[in-house]
Motif scaffolding. Structure first.
Motif, PDB file in Angstrom:
ATOM      1  N   UNK A  66       0.848  -1.182   0.000  1.00  0.00           N
ATOM      2  CA  UNK A  66       0.000   0.000   0.000  1.00  0.00           C
ATOM      3  C   UNK A  66       0.890   1.241   0.000  1.00  0.00           C
ATOM      4  N   UNK A  67       0.511   2.239  -0.799  1.00  0.00           N
ATOM      5  CA  UNK A  67       1.225   3.513  -0.814  1.00  0.00           C
ATOM      6  C   UNK A  67       0.959   4.280   0.480  1.00  0.00           C
ATOM      7  N   UNK A  68       1.985   4.979   0.953  1.00  0.00           N
ATOM      8  CA  UNK A  68       1.829   5.905   2.075  1.00  0.00           C
ATOM      9  C   UNK A  68       2.299   7.277   1.590  1.00  0.00           C
ATOM     10  N   UNK A  69       1.380   8.082   1.094  1.00  0.00           N
ATOM     11  CA  UNK A  69       1.793   9.348   0.517  1.00  0.00           C
ATOM     12  C   UNK A  69       2.085  10.436   1.529  1.00  0.00           C
ATOM     13  N   UNK A  70       1.237  10.552   2.559  1.00  0.00           N
ATOM     14  CA  UNK A  70       1.349  11.689   3.468  1.00  0.00           C
ATOM     15  C   UNK A  70       1.161  11.220   4.913  1.00  0.00           C
ATOM     16  N   UNK A  71       2.130  10.461   5.419  1.00  0.00           N
ATOM     17  CA  UNK A  71       2.040  10.004   6.800  1.00  0.00           C
ATOM     18  C   UNK A  71       2.191  11.201   7.732  1.00  0.00           C
ATOM     19  N   UNK A  72       1.576  11.091   8.909  1.00  0.00           N
ATOM     20  CA  UNK A  72       1.658  12.172   9.884  1.00  0.00           C
ATOM     21  C   UNK A  72       3.092  12.379  10.346  1.00  0.00           C
ATOM     22  N   UNK A  73       3.861  11.303  10.438  1.00  0.00           N
ATOM     23  CA  UNK A  73       5.272  11.437  10.828  1.00  0.00           C
ATOM     24  C   UNK A  73       6.035  12.271   9.819  1.00  0.00           C
ATOM     25  N   UNK A  74       5.781  12.031   8.533  1.00  0.00           N
ATOM     26  CA  UNK A  74       6.449  12.814   7.491  1.00  0.00           C
ATOM     27  C   UNK A  74       6.016  14.270   7.550  1.00  0.00           C
ATOM     28  N   UNK A  75       4.725  14.501   7.706  1.00  0.00           N
ATOM     29  CA  UNK A  75       4.234  15.877   7.756  1.00  0.00           C
ATOM     30  C   UNK A  75       4.864  16.638   8.917  1.00  0.00           C
ATOM     31  N   UNK A  76       4.915  15.994  10.097  1.00  0.00           N
ATOM     32  CA  UNK A  76       5.497  16.659  11.266  1.00  0.00           C
ATOM     33  C   UNK A  76       6.982  16.964  11.053  1.00  0.00           C
ATOM     34  N   UNK A  77       7.720  15.972  10.548  1.00  0.00           N
ATOM     35  CA  UNK A  77       9.167  16.138  10.344  1.00  0.00           C
ATOM     36  C   UNK A  77       9.448  17.316   9.411  1.00  0.00           C
ATOM     37  N   UNK A  78       8.767  17.339   8.279  1.00  0.00           N
ATOM     38  CA  UNK A  78       9.011  18.401   7.294  1.00  0.00           C
ATOM     39  C   UNK A  78       8.478  19.736   7.807  1.00  0.00           C
ATOM     40  N   UNK A  79       7.328  19.726   8.443  1.00  0.00           N
ATOM     41  CA  UNK A  79       6.767  20.954   9.017  1.00  0.00           C
ATOM     42  C   UNK A  79       7.741  21.582   9.999  1.00  0.00           C
ATOM     43  N   UNK A  80       8.257  20.788  10.933  1.00  0.00           N
ATOM     44  CA  UNK A  80       9.181  21.319  11.943  1.00  0.00           C
ATOM     45  C   UNK A  80      10.457  21.857  11.300  1.00  0.00           C
ATOM     46  N   UNK A  81      10.941  21.187  10.270  1.00  0.00           N
ATOM     47  CA  UNK A  81      12.165  21.649   9.602  1.00  0.00           C
ATOM     48  C   UNK A  81      11.936  22.976   8.890  1.00  0.00           C
ATOM     49  N   UNK A  82      10.788  23.131   8.258  1.00  0.00           N
ATOM     50  CA  UNK A  82      10.480  24.390   7.571  1.00  0.00           C
ATOM     51  C   UNK A  82      10.366  25.533   8.578  1.00  0.00           C
ATOM     52  N   UNK A  83       9.662  25.290   9.675  1.00  0.00           N
ATOM     53  CA  UNK A  83       9.497  26.324  10.702  1.00  0.00           C
ATOM     54  C   UNK A  83      10.841  26.684  11.312  1.00  0.00           C
ATOM     55  N   UNK A  84      11.684  25.682  11.588  1.00  0.00           N
ATOM     56  CA  UNK A  84      13.000  25.942  12.165  1.00  0.00           C
ATOM     57  C   UNK A  84      13.864  26.779  11.245  1.00  0.00           C
ATOM     58  N   UNK A  85      13.632  26.626   9.921  1.00  0.00           N
ATOM     59  CA  UNK A  85      14.402  27.405   8.939  1.00  0.00           C
ATOM     60  C   UNK A  85      13.798  28.785   8.701  1.00  0.00           C
ATOM     61  N   UNK A  86      12.707  29.097   9.420  1.00  0.00           N
ATOM     62  CA  UNK A  86      12.085  30.411   9.281  1.00  0.00           C
ATOM     63  C   UNK A  86      11.096  30.517   8.147  1.00  0.00           C
ATOM     64  N   UNK A  87      10.666  29.363   7.605  1.00  0.00           N
ATOM     65  CA  UNK A  87       9.737  29.391   6.480  1.00  0.00           C
ATOM     66  C   UNK A  87       8.297  29.193   6.920  1.00  0.00           C
TER      67      UNK A  87
END
Length: 291
Positions: free
Chosen positions: A171-192
């Motif tokens: 089964x495909x996993x396109x948008x897991x919550x773990x992925x969303x959180x990881x990328x979200x936190x990285x963007x915010x930490x970079x000021x985006x």
């Protein structure tokens, strides 16, 4: 064999993985269950598609051809008609003759025949929820599971080709919550500005269960091909929209993989995996023998 509900799904779910395997010599076939005829124009910059369902079907066939070329894969239409996404309370009935209303064995027969013709070792599709509650996504899961179970049985779908038994179903996993959180936190930490904040909050509020991730395929070298395939679906994808909101350097640093859930295997496996063909080919064997 990657089985999807509509044209554009193959570009938003597992696309970089299919591009990677195709580049490595694996025979990759994308199967599209419907023509996407009832899809809305979601790209505000595109304009209007005229000609009704037939006009949209023609446009989306052209988009699909361009996306397949970008990914370097083959593609096959299963030939069913888009069910549309019903809205309202109560929900309206689905259109007569649409994919989601076709009896399961009738809907599965052409896929069983295609499995027996193409002879894949691995199949990918959606989980039983469809990934989200679009009737065609749920039906895509049902016909894929049926084909995986039945294609190797000589007593089923007689006259639909010589039996072939695929070995693994994912089964495909396109948008897991773990992925969303990881990328979200990285963007915010970079000021985006993260595109995922409201989405994460709404998923947590609804307590959507997370499915198990068993397999992560490293495919960052093929993100450009994935993005080109997405842009090929110009009626659906805004080139300045959500799918391109994550800076590439953050994506590469924090989530260079695509995720899958091993639903069934007919060969011994050791989890977690980094290869959809783990257990099928020897570690030192080239990709050319795989499908």
């Amino acid at each position: 064999m990657a089985v999807h509900a509509h044209p554009d799904d193959e570009s938003s779910k597992g696309a970089a993985t299919t591009a990677r395997y195709a580049a490595e010599g694996v025979e990759v076939l994308v199967v599209t269950c419907t023509g996407g005829e009832r899809g809305d124009v979601l790209n505000p910059k595109y304009g209007e598609v005229t000609g009704g369902i037939e006009g949209m079907r023609e446009v989306r066939r052209g988009e699909m051809a361009a996306a397949a070329a970008a990914l370097g894969v083959r593609q096959h239409w299963l030939g069913f008609v888009d069910s549309g996404l019903p809205e309202g309370d109560p929900l309206p009935p689905l259109p007569d003759g649409c994919f989601a209303l076709v009896p399961l064995e009738e809907a599965s027969a052409p896929l069983v025949e295609l499995v027996r013709e193409f002879r894949p070792h691995v199949m990918t599709t959606y989980d039983p929820t469809g990934g989200y509650p679009h009737p065609d996504h749920v039906m895509c899961h049902r016909v894929s599971a049926e084909a995986f179970a039945a294609a190797g049985d000589p007593d089923r779908y007689v006259g639909r080709g010589e039996p072939w038994t695929p070995l693994k179903l994912y089964y495909n996993h396109g948008f897991s919550l773990a992925r969303l959180r990881e990328v979200h936190d990285a963007i915010v930490a970079a000021g985006g500005d993260s595109p995922f904040g409201d989405w994460i909050d709404s998923r947590q509020a609804r307590e959507i269960p997370e499915r198990e991730v068993t397999t992560r395929v490293e495919c960052s070298d093929y993100f450009d091909q994935r993005d080109a395939a997405l842009r090929a679906h110009a009626t659906q994808i805004d080139p300045e929209g959500f799918f391109f909101a994550v800076p590439r350097e953050i994506e590469l640093a924090h989530w260079p993989t695509e995720e899958f859930e091993l639903a069934e295997s007919r060969v011994p496996v050791t989890l977690p995996e980094t290869d959809l063909f783990a257990g099928i080919r020897p570690v030192d064997q080239g990709a050319e023998a795989a499908r």
